[in-house]
Design a protein around this motif. Structure first.
Motif, PDB file in Angstrom:
ATOM      1  N   ARG A 102       0.747  -0.933   0.015  1.00  0.00           N
ATOM      2  CA  ARG A 102      -0.107  -0.048  -0.034  1.00  0.00           C
ATOM      3  C   ARG A 102       0.784   1.228   0.009  1.00  0.00           C
ATOM      4  O   ARG A 102       0.555   2.292  -0.685  1.00  0.00           O
ATOM      5  CB  ARG A 102      -0.993  -0.053   1.268  1.00  0.00           C
ATOM      6  CG  ARG A 102      -1.930   1.279   1.294  1.00  0.00           C
ATOM      7  CD  ARG A 102      -3.008   1.178   2.360  1.00  0.00           C
ATOM      8  NE  ARG A 102      -3.781  -0.279   2.040  1.00  0.00           N
ATOM      9  CZ  ARG A 102      -4.902  -0.381   2.741  1.00  0.00           C
ATOM     10  NH1 ARG A 102      -5.063  -0.013   3.973  1.00  0.00           N
ATOM     11  NH2 ARG A 102      -5.683  -1.619   2.458  1.00  0.00           N
ATOM     12  N   VAL A 103       1.927   1.206   0.831  1.00  0.00           N
ATOM     13  CA  VAL A 103       2.957   2.389   0.871  1.00  0.00           C
ATOM     14  C   VAL A 103       3.362   2.630  -0.736  1.00  0.00           C
ATOM     15  O   VAL A 103       3.606   3.839  -0.909  1.00  0.00           O
ATOM     16  CB  VAL A 103       3.837   2.232   1.902  1.00  0.00           C
ATOM     17  CG1 VAL A 103       4.984   3.299   1.935  1.00  0.00           C
ATOM     18  CG2 VAL A 103       3.371   2.322   3.376  1.00  0.00           C
ATOM     19  N   ARG A 104       4.044   1.638  -1.250  1.00  0.00           N
ATOM     20  CA  ARG A 104       4.540   1.768  -2.368  1.00  0.00           C
ATOM     21  C   ARG A 104       3.720   2.029  -3.376  1.00  0.00           C
ATOM     22  O   ARG A 104       4.055   2.834  -4.593  1.00  0.00           O
ATOM     23  CB  ARG A 104       5.307   0.506  -2.880  1.00  0.00           C
ATOM     24  CG  ARG A 104       6.564   0.380  -1.976  1.00  0.00           C
ATOM     25  CD  ARG A 104       7.426  -0.845  -2.247  1.00  0.00           C
ATOM     26  NE  ARG A 104       7.639  -0.961  -3.632  1.00  0.00           N
ATOM     27  CZ  ARG A 104       8.687  -0.686  -4.339  1.00  0.00           C
ATOM     28  NH1 ARG A 104       9.625   0.076  -3.667  1.00  0.00           N
ATOM     29  NH2 ARG A 104       8.728  -0.624  -5.763  1.00  0.00           N
ATOM     30  N   GLU A 119      -0.208   2.608  -3.531  1.00  0.00           N
ATOM     31  CA  GLU A 119      -1.202   3.573  -3.135  1.00  0.00           C
ATOM     32  C   GLU A 119      -0.616   5.014  -2.806  1.00  0.00           C
ATOM     33  O   GLU A 119      -1.155   5.875  -3.212  1.00  0.00           O
ATOM     34  CB  GLU A 119      -2.200   2.888  -2.225  1.00  0.00           C
ATOM     35  CG  GLU A 119      -3.134   1.852  -2.761  1.00  0.00           C
ATOM     36  CD  GLU A 119      -3.927   1.119  -1.699  1.00  0.00           C
ATOM     37  OE1 GLU A 119      -4.624   2.133  -0.875  1.00  0.00           O
ATOM     38  OE2 GLU A 119      -4.094   0.209  -1.647  1.00  0.00           O
ATOM     39  N   PHE A 120       0.367   4.949  -1.913  1.00  0.00           N
ATOM     40  CA  PHE A 120       0.877   6.170  -1.553  1.00  0.00           C
ATOM     41  C   PHE A 120       1.811   6.669  -2.599  1.00  0.00           C
ATOM     42  O   PHE A 120       2.334   7.847  -2.413  1.00  0.00           O
ATOM     43  CB  PHE A 120       1.706   6.062   0.001  1.00  0.00           C
ATOM     44  CG  PHE A 120       0.354   5.694   0.941  1.00  0.00           C
ATOM     45  CD1 PHE A 120      -0.851   5.435   0.841  1.00  0.00           C
ATOM     46  CD2 PHE A 120       1.126   5.149   2.131  1.00  0.00           C
ATOM     47  CE1 PHE A 120      -1.603   5.147   1.823  1.00  0.00           C
ATOM     48  CE2 PHE A 120       0.253   5.142   3.223  1.00  0.00           C
ATOM     49  CZ  PHE A 120      -1.082   4.935   3.074  1.00  0.00           C
ATOM     50  N   GLY A 121       2.418   5.742  -3.215  1.00  0.00           N
ATOM     51  CA  GLY A 121       3.272   6.353  -4.272  1.00  0.00           C
ATOM     52  C   GLY A 121       4.825   6.457  -3.692  1.00  0.00           C
ATOM     53  O   GLY A 121       5.494   7.325  -4.387  1.00  0.00           O
ATOM     54  N   LEU A 122       4.841   5.910  -2.653  1.00  0.00           N
ATOM     55  CA  LEU A 122       6.384   5.973  -1.776  1.00  0.00           C
ATOM     56  C   LEU A 122       7.166   4.802  -2.358  1.00  0.00           C
ATOM     57  O   LEU A 122       7.582   4.048  -1.687  1.00  0.00           O
ATOM     58  CB  LEU A 122       6.192   6.214  -0.431  1.00  0.00           C
ATOM     59  CG  LEU A 122       5.377   7.388  -0.165  1.00  0.00           C
ATOM     60  CD1 LEU A 122       5.099   7.309   1.276  1.00  0.00           C
ATOM     61  CD2 LEU A 122       6.329   8.729  -0.322  1.00  0.00           C
ATOM     62  N   LYS A 123       7.857   5.029  -3.613  1.00  0.00           N
ATOM     63  CA  LYS A 123       8.609   3.828  -4.129  1.00  0.00           C
ATOM     64  C   LYS A 123       9.928   3.908  -3.496  1.00  0.00           C
ATOM     65  O   LYS A 123      10.774   3.100  -3.903  1.00  0.00           O
ATOM     66  CB  LYS A 123       8.546   4.059  -5.836  1.00  0.00           C
ATOM     67  CG  LYS A 123       7.384   3.860  -6.314  1.00  0.00           C
ATOM     68  CD  LYS A 123       7.101   2.457  -6.681  1.00  0.00           C
ATOM     69  CE  LYS A 123       6.040   2.360  -7.804  1.00  0.00           C
ATOM     70  NZ  LYS A 123       4.639   3.219  -7.298  1.00  0.00           N
ATOM     71  N   ASN A 124      10.493   4.765  -2.653  1.00  0.00           N
ATOM     72  CA  ASN A 124      11.632   4.716  -1.905  1.00  0.00           C
ATOM     73  C   ASN A 124      11.737   3.740  -0.792  1.00  0.00           C
ATOM     74  O   ASN A 124      12.700   3.681  -0.226  1.00  0.00           O
ATOM     75  CB  ASN A 124      12.096   6.270  -1.440  1.00  0.00           C
ATOM     76  CG  ASN A 124      11.126   6.678  -0.466  1.00  0.00           C
ATOM     77  OD1 ASN A 124       9.633   6.398  -0.450  1.00  0.00           O
ATOM     78  ND2 ASN A 124      11.468   7.485   0.637  1.00  0.00           N
ATOM     79  N   LEU A 125      10.509   3.089  -0.831  1.00  0.00           N
ATOM     80  CA  LEU A 125      10.611   2.060   0.407  1.00  0.00           C
ATOM     81  C   LEU A 125      11.198   0.953  -0.360  1.00  0.00           C
ATOM     82  O   LEU A 125      10.688   0.250  -1.268  1.00  0.00           O
ATOM     83  CB  LEU A 125       9.084   1.847   0.791  1.00  0.00           C
ATOM     84  CG  LEU A 125       8.944   0.676   1.781  1.00  0.00           C
ATOM     85  CD1 LEU A 125       9.601   0.945   3.191  1.00  0.00           C
ATOM     86  CD2 LEU A 125       7.256   0.443   2.106  1.00  0.00           C
ATOM     87  N   GLU A 126      12.206   0.175   0.687  1.00  0.00           N
ATOM     88  CA  GLU A 126      12.678  -0.991   0.257  1.00  0.00           C
ATOM     89  C   GLU A 126      12.443  -2.068   1.486  1.00  0.00           C
ATOM     90  O   GLU A 126      11.879  -1.466   2.609  1.00  0.00           O
ATOM     91  CB  GLU A 126      14.102  -0.972   0.007  1.00  0.00           C
ATOM     92  CG  GLU A 126      14.243   0.122  -1.260  1.00  0.00           C
ATOM     93  CD  GLU A 126      15.887  -0.100  -1.500  1.00  0.00           C
ATOM     94  OE1 GLU A 126      16.001   0.649  -2.493  1.00  0.00           O
ATOM     95  OE2 GLU A 126      16.758  -0.185  -0.771  1.00  0.00           O
TER      96      GLU A 126
END
Length: 267
Positions: A121-123, A125-132
């Motif tokens: 969801r973070v990556r 829906e929220f668009g935070l693709k900096n999450l690994e």
């Protein structure tokens, strides 16, 4: 960032307690209903966890944020609301059912699915693709494959939309078989606390032998230098999230000289 910090400080309940409320006590059910304002469902866990992770990722965007999947030990899981009914009692939880070994296990697989949904969801829906993401306490290469397969079943595929999967390097086997682990992982973060305990055979919580525990021990340093060299030769990520560089400037200097890419430090 450690997922269990969000679970412990905000969610405060065992994920399986929301999936199987029939297995928990009436008192725990009432406490969970009060904490969730009556919305005690698996979606509560996913939504709250995603918002907690999202705040961290947004705060550092566009810099990379590596989130370690949950690494509670069985006694710590049991202390969460509703947790006692789902956790075995272990004599030595430090080296028991924790980390990677839980994620594909039928007894916890549903809980790991919720963790994966929150990350997705973070990556997505929220668009935070900096999450690994990072896999803790992975004992064997076969286990690493099992976790990555389990992630894929839950919509998290290594390499898709740039998703990197980092492994904790905290077991001597992670160093000795680094060439094999790094074929299916995108790098390592050294957990020098557990690596020291397992290299020296020392329980750092034991008053009798805690004086032997020392991350600056030559055996530990050789393992660390070896795995940094291996990662750098493969052009793969290598960092450290153990305590040692916070406590010792000499140790921090040693890591830099070895070519470490990042260090987690206490403020």
């Amino acid at each position: 960032a450690r997922m269990e910090f969000v679970v412990n400080s905000i969610i405060k309940m065992h994920p399986l307690a929301l999936i199987h409320p029939e297995k928990i006590s009436q008192a725990d059910r009432e406490a969970i209903q009060q904490l969730t304002h009556g919305h005690a469902s698996p979606e509560y866990f996913v939504d709250t966890l995603a918002r907690g992770i999202g705040m961290i990722c947004a705060g550092f965007y566009p810099k990379k944020v590596i989130l370690r999947f949950s690494d509670f030990k069985t006694n710590e899981y049991a202390n969460l609301l509703g947790g006692s009914g789902f956790e075995p009692k272990e004599d030595n939880p430090m080296f028991g059912w924790r980390g990677a070994s839980r994620y594909y296990d039928p007894e916890y697989r549903e809980g790991f699915a919720l963790e994966c949904q929150a990350v997705k969801r973070v990556r997505s829906e929220f668009g935070l693709k900096n999450l690994e993401v990072m896999i803790p306490f992975c004992r064997t290469v076969k286990e690493a494959h099992a976790v990555i397969d389990e992630m894929a079943k839950n919509g998290l595929r290594r390499g898709e939309d740039g998703l990197r999967v980092i492994g904790m390097c905290e077991i001597p086997a992670n160093v000795i078989l680094a060439d094999q682990f790094l074929e299916i992982l995108d790098g390592y973060s050294i957990g020098s606390n557990d690596l020291t305990q397992l290299t020296l055979g020392v329980d750092r919580d034991s008053d009798r032998i805690s004086h032997i525990y020392d991350e600056r021990n030559e055996a530990v340093k050789r393992l660390i230098a070896q795995v940094i060299k291996e990662c750098r030769s493969r052009n793969q990520y290598i960092g450290i999230c153990g305590q040692a560089p916070s406590d010792s400037e000499d140790f921090a200097t040693f890591l830099v000289e070895c070519g470490i890419e990042s260090m987690s430090l206490n403020p």
